[in-house]
Design a protein around this motif. Structure first.
Motif, PDB file in Angstrom:
ATOM      1  N   ASP A 191      34.924  44.171  29.192  1.00  0.00           N
ATOM      2  CA  ASP A 191      36.272  44.305  28.986  1.00  0.00           C
ATOM      3  C   ASP A 191      37.311  44.786  29.809  1.00  0.00           C
ATOM      4  O   ASP A 191      36.706  45.766  30.578  1.00  0.00           O
ATOM      5  CB  ASP A 191      36.446  45.101  27.374  1.00  0.00           C
ATOM      6  CG  ASP A 191      35.450  44.353  26.378  1.00  0.00           C
ATOM      7  OD1 ASP A 191      35.247  43.247  26.216  1.00  0.00           O
ATOM      8  OD2 ASP A 191      34.876  45.345  25.362  1.00  0.00           O
ATOM      9  N   LEU A 192      38.427  44.327  29.681  1.00  0.00           N
ATOM     10  CA  LEU A 192      39.591  44.729  30.509  1.00  0.00           C
ATOM     11  C   LEU A 192      40.698  45.498  29.836  1.00  0.00           C
ATOM     12  O   LEU A 192      41.217  44.852  29.061  1.00  0.00           O
ATOM     13  CB  LEU A 192      40.156  43.529  31.492  1.00  0.00           C
ATOM     14  CG  LEU A 192      41.253  44.011  32.276  1.00  0.00           C
ATOM     15  CD1 LEU A 192      41.026  45.031  33.500  1.00  0.00           C
ATOM     16  CD2 LEU A 192      41.925  42.800  33.090  1.00  0.00           C
ATOM     17  N   TYR A 193      40.742  46.668  30.005  1.00  0.00           N
ATOM     18  CA  TYR A 193      41.781  47.328  29.453  1.00  0.00           C
ATOM     19  C   TYR A 193      42.967  47.937  30.401  1.00  0.00           C
ATOM     20  O   TYR A 193      42.720  47.988  31.690  1.00  0.00           O
ATOM     21  CB  TYR A 193      41.328  48.662  29.135  1.00  0.00           C
ATOM     22  CG  TYR A 193      40.409  48.771  27.862  1.00  0.00           C
ATOM     23  CD1 TYR A 193      40.916  48.650  26.393  1.00  0.00           C
ATOM     24  CD2 TYR A 193      38.990  48.146  27.967  1.00  0.00           C
ATOM     25  CE1 TYR A 193      40.045  48.869  25.327  1.00  0.00           C
ATOM     26  CE2 TYR A 193      38.365  48.251  26.917  1.00  0.00           C
ATOM     27  CZ  TYR A 193      38.875  48.374  25.614  1.00  0.00           C
ATOM     28  OH  TYR A 193      37.924  48.267  24.348  1.00  0.00           O
ATOM     29  N   ASP A 194      44.085  47.824  30.084  1.00  0.00           N
ATOM     30  CA  ASP A 194      45.194  47.958  31.071  1.00  0.00           C
ATOM     31  C   ASP A 194      46.663  48.448  30.359  1.00  0.00           C
ATOM     32  O   ASP A 194      46.525  48.275  29.196  1.00  0.00           O
ATOM     33  CB  ASP A 194      45.852  46.839  31.933  1.00  0.00           C
ATOM     34  CG  ASP A 194      46.309  47.106  32.953  1.00  0.00           C
ATOM     35  OD1 ASP A 194      46.727  48.357  33.327  1.00  0.00           O
ATOM     36  OD2 ASP A 194      46.653  46.051  33.974  1.00  0.00           O
ATOM     37  N   LEU A 195      47.630  48.858  30.981  1.00  0.00           N
ATOM     38  CA  LEU A 195      48.896  49.402  30.342  1.00  0.00           C
ATOM     39  C   LEU A 195      49.626  47.963  29.902  1.00  0.00           C
ATOM     40  O   LEU A 195      49.678  47.165  30.923  1.00  0.00           O
ATOM     41  CB  LEU A 195      49.657  49.885  31.158  1.00  0.00           C
ATOM     42  CG  LEU A 195      49.349  51.514  31.223  1.00  0.00           C
ATOM     43  CD1 LEU A 195      50.257  52.117  32.167  1.00  0.00           C
ATOM     44  CD2 LEU A 195      49.650  52.152  29.938  1.00  0.00           C
ATOM     45  N   VAL A 196      50.267  47.720  28.709  1.00  0.00           N
ATOM     46  CA  VAL A 196      50.865  46.499  28.446  1.00  0.00           C
ATOM     47  C   VAL A 196      52.379  47.141  28.074  1.00  0.00           C
ATOM     48  O   VAL A 196      52.530  48.084  27.429  1.00  0.00           O
ATOM     49  CB  VAL A 196      50.305  46.080  27.204  1.00  0.00           C
ATOM     50  CG1 VAL A 196      51.415  44.760  26.704  1.00  0.00           C
ATOM     51  CG2 VAL A 196      48.967  45.357  27.311  1.00  0.00           C
ATOM     52  N   ASP A 197      53.227  46.397  28.900  1.00  0.00           N
ATOM     53  CA  ASP A 197      54.546  46.698  28.798  1.00  0.00           C
ATOM     54  C   ASP A 197      55.413  45.305  27.805  1.00  0.00           C
ATOM     55  O   ASP A 197      55.203  44.267  28.025  1.00  0.00           O
ATOM     56  CB  ASP A 197      55.339  46.350  30.150  1.00  0.00           C
ATOM     57  CG  ASP A 197      56.912  46.528  29.989  1.00  0.00           C
ATOM     58  OD1 ASP A 197      57.303  46.596  28.866  1.00  0.00           O
ATOM     59  OD2 ASP A 197      57.351  46.629  31.281  1.00  0.00           O
ATOM     60  N   HIS A 198      55.582  45.998  26.462  1.00  0.00           N
ATOM     61  CA  HIS A 198      55.994  45.040  25.270  1.00  0.00           C
ATOM     62  C   HIS A 198      57.385  44.249  25.903  1.00  0.00           C
ATOM     63  O   HIS A 198      57.781  43.510  25.092  1.00  0.00           O
ATOM     64  CB  HIS A 198      56.223  45.907  24.195  1.00  0.00           C
ATOM     65  CG  HIS A 198      54.790  46.591  23.885  1.00  0.00           C
ATOM     66  ND1 HIS A 198      53.691  45.946  23.523  1.00  0.00           N
ATOM     67  CD2 HIS A 198      54.545  47.989  23.756  1.00  0.00           C
ATOM     68  CE1 HIS A 198      52.702  46.735  23.430  1.00  0.00           C
ATOM     69  NE2 HIS A 198      53.254  48.061  23.345  1.00  0.00           N
ATOM     70  N   LYS A 199      57.928  44.777  27.006  1.00  0.00           N
ATOM     71  CA  LYS A 199      59.151  43.990  27.370  1.00  0.00           C
ATOM     72  C   LYS A 199      58.768  43.049  28.245  1.00  0.00           C
ATOM     73  O   LYS A 199      59.717  42.251  28.892  1.00  0.00           O
ATOM     74  CB  LYS A 199      60.413  45.119  27.767  1.00  0.00           C
ATOM     75  CG  LYS A 199      60.782  45.979  26.784  1.00  0.00           C
ATOM     76  CD  LYS A 199      62.196  46.726  27.090  1.00  0.00           C
ATOM     77  CE  LYS A 199      62.628  47.688  26.411  1.00  0.00           C
ATOM     78  NZ  LYS A 199      63.468  48.435  26.667  1.00  0.00           N
ATOM     79  N   THR A 200      57.797  42.977  28.944  1.00  0.00           N
ATOM     80  CA  THR A 200      57.557  42.108  30.173  1.00  0.00           C
ATOM     81  C   THR A 200      56.178  41.331  29.866  1.00  0.00           C
ATOM     82  O   THR A 200      55.112  41.924  29.393  1.00  0.00           O
ATOM     83  CB  THR A 200      57.187  42.930  31.319  1.00  0.00           C
ATOM     84  OG1 THR A 200      58.522  43.519  31.603  1.00  0.00           O
ATOM     85  CG2 THR A 200      56.960  41.995  32.417  1.00  0.00           C
ATOM     86  N   LYS A 201      56.253  40.326  29.660  1.00  0.00           N
ATOM     87  CA  LYS A 201      54.853  39.134  29.497  1.00  0.00           C
ATOM     88  C   LYS A 201      54.184  39.280  30.654  1.00  0.00           C
ATOM     89  O   LYS A 201      54.575  39.015  31.729  1.00  0.00           O
ATOM     90  CB  LYS A 201      55.435  37.828  29.027  1.00  0.00           C
ATOM     91  CG  LYS A 201      54.212  36.926  28.617  1.00  0.00           C
ATOM     92  CD  LYS A 201      54.561  35.725  28.196  1.00  0.00           C
ATOM     93  CE  LYS A 201      53.521  34.403  27.897  1.00  0.00           C
ATOM     94  NZ  LYS A 201      52.556  35.144  26.924  1.00  0.00           N
TER      95      LYS A 201
END
Length: 442
Positions: free
Chosen positions: A349-359
């Motif tokens: 599984d890959l986990y990362d920071l998601v920016d909800h303003k940037t796809k």
């Protein structure tokens, strides 16, 4: 075209070029935020005056050093008592090297006693001849911001203050803290150290750093020595309880959970203030799986009581914004996936920071996949997390072989033996007839 007209034309071109570059930067920079800390706080109804605008602020993610917010992060500014974080980092490093332990004791000699009585410095009430463990000194240095306790700790690494400060600056350079220089281990303006200024650093200067550099230091400190949170998460502590030396200290970190302006999840780290630095803070906190580091420097003025609390009001508002915008989550599940016209197998599984303003998009390259979007990191050495993948047919063949290894080896062995027997029979068939006859005659 006259010379003056040429100059005017070139100035217009230069101005347009600079404006174009600025616009490109603002469009592509993931942390470009026109809102300052004061504006962010006021959007949340806090009513902070412009005079409290910090001189430099940054927020990064502890997991990967990604910049989540920045406002003048490279502005050089005195870190004041946040300097003690570098001293404590070096103390932890020395303990890792086996030079001493948390139970090692240090005696309050005349030097440490005199430093505890210097005017204008944060300290505790040491008594000449008393002994303290490293554990007690760490708590006193971090919560009470005691300068004398910090000198007692640094003396365990090097008795010579000049050598210790040399090590501070050498370490800052190694960590790529390019805007930092230390003149003493504690962060007080060096002129206040009087006769205790280090011989190699006699200048009447302030330690100097930046919000960016202190984010780098704190990231390394928490990565290598998370034990520091054991000391920084407590809003009230008592040292040497039940003895004649007992002292109780209250945190200066007003954003600490349980403190006056407590923010849920904040469990550290260190503040710093002086007449030259104003009010600084280095905070860390965790919500769900996202731990952040916030550094804010230069909230003025030291003689203005609201400034101390406005520092934390703005920090809390920025943390609200950051936690609303970013989250740490799974972006890719292990297993079989279709990538263009081929199939691949992702191993984890890959986990990362998601920016909800940037796809973001998943980038597969050279056997590794990462989650890609426009973002910046605190230093060039930090990169997005990756997981490995390979062509699915190759993976399926390898898995089949691994799952059936015993049967495959057995089958191959049996086939080889059968082949040998057939070869012998073909070359010398009478051997088998003789064996058969001998068996029947028994």
């Amino acid at each position: 075209m006259t010379t003056s007209n040429k100059r005017g034309f070139m100035m217009q071109i230069s101005t347009k070029l600079l404006l174009s570059l600025l616009m490109i930067f603002l469009l592509v920079s993931p942390v470009a935020d026109a809102r300052s800390p004061v504006e962010i706080a006021n959007e949340q109804g806090k009513q902070i005056g412009e005079q409290y605008e910090p001189h430099g602020t940054i927020v990064i993610a502890q997991k990967n050093g990604q910049i989540l917010y920045a406002d003048d992060p490279s502005t050089q500014w005195p870190p004041a008592s946040m300097s003690k974080l570098m001293t404590i980092y070096l103390v932890y490093e020395a303990m890792d090297q086996g030079k001493f332990t948390k139970q090692t004791t240090v005696k309050v000699n005349e030097k440490f006693y005199d430093i505890s009585r210097l005017p204008m410095l944060s300290n505790n009430h040491f008594r000449l001849g008393a002994t303290y463990t490293v554990d007690e000194l760490l708590q006193t240095a971090l919560t009470a911001s005691s300068n004398s306790a910090t000198y007692m700790l640094s003396s365990l690494v090097y008795k010579d203050d000049t050598k210790f400060i040399d090590l501070m600056n050498k370490t800052a350079k190694a960590l790529h803290m390019t805007e930092t220089h230390f003149y003493n281990p504690v962060g007080a303006p060096n002129n206040l150290m009087l006769q205790y200024k280090a011989k190699g650093y006699p200048q009447d200067e302030d330690n100097i750093s930046s919000a960016k550099d202190y984010a780098i230091l704190t990231h390394q400190l928490l990565k290598k020595h998370p034990d520091i949170l054991h000391y920084t998460r407590k809003p009230v502590v008592t040292v040497k309880k039940g003895t004649e030396y007992e002292e109780t200290f209250h945190t200066y970190n007003h954003s600490l959970e349980g403190a006056k302006l407590g923010y849920k999840g904040v469990d550290g780290l260190k503040t710093g203030s002086s007449d030259t630095a104003g009010f600084n803070t280095t905070l860390t906190g965790k919500k769900k799986e996202l731990r952040i580091i916030l550094v804010m420097m230069g909230v003025m003025d030291w003689y203005d009581p609201p400034a101390e609390f406005n520092r934390n009001i703005m920090a809390n508002a920025i943390m609200d914004d950051v936690y609303a915008r970013y989250s740490f989550k799974k972006v890719l599940t292990k297993g079989k996936h279709k990538v263009g016209d081929r199939e691949v197998y992702v191993y984890n599984d890959l986990y990362d920071l998601v920016d909800h303003k940037t796809k973001g998009t998943l980038k597969y390259r050279n056997g590794e996949v990462h989650y890609d979007y426009q973002r910046q990191f605190i230093d060039a050495g930090y990169q997005p997390p990756t997981v490995k993948y390979e062509d699915y047919q190759r993976y399926a063949m390898r898995k089949f072989i691994n799952d059936n290894y015993g049967w495959i080896i057995g089958g191959i062995t049996l086939s080889i033996l059968s082949g040998i027997l057939l070869m012998i029979y073909a070359l010398k068939p009478h051997l088998f007839r003789d064996l058969w006859n001998q068996e029947n005659q028994k």
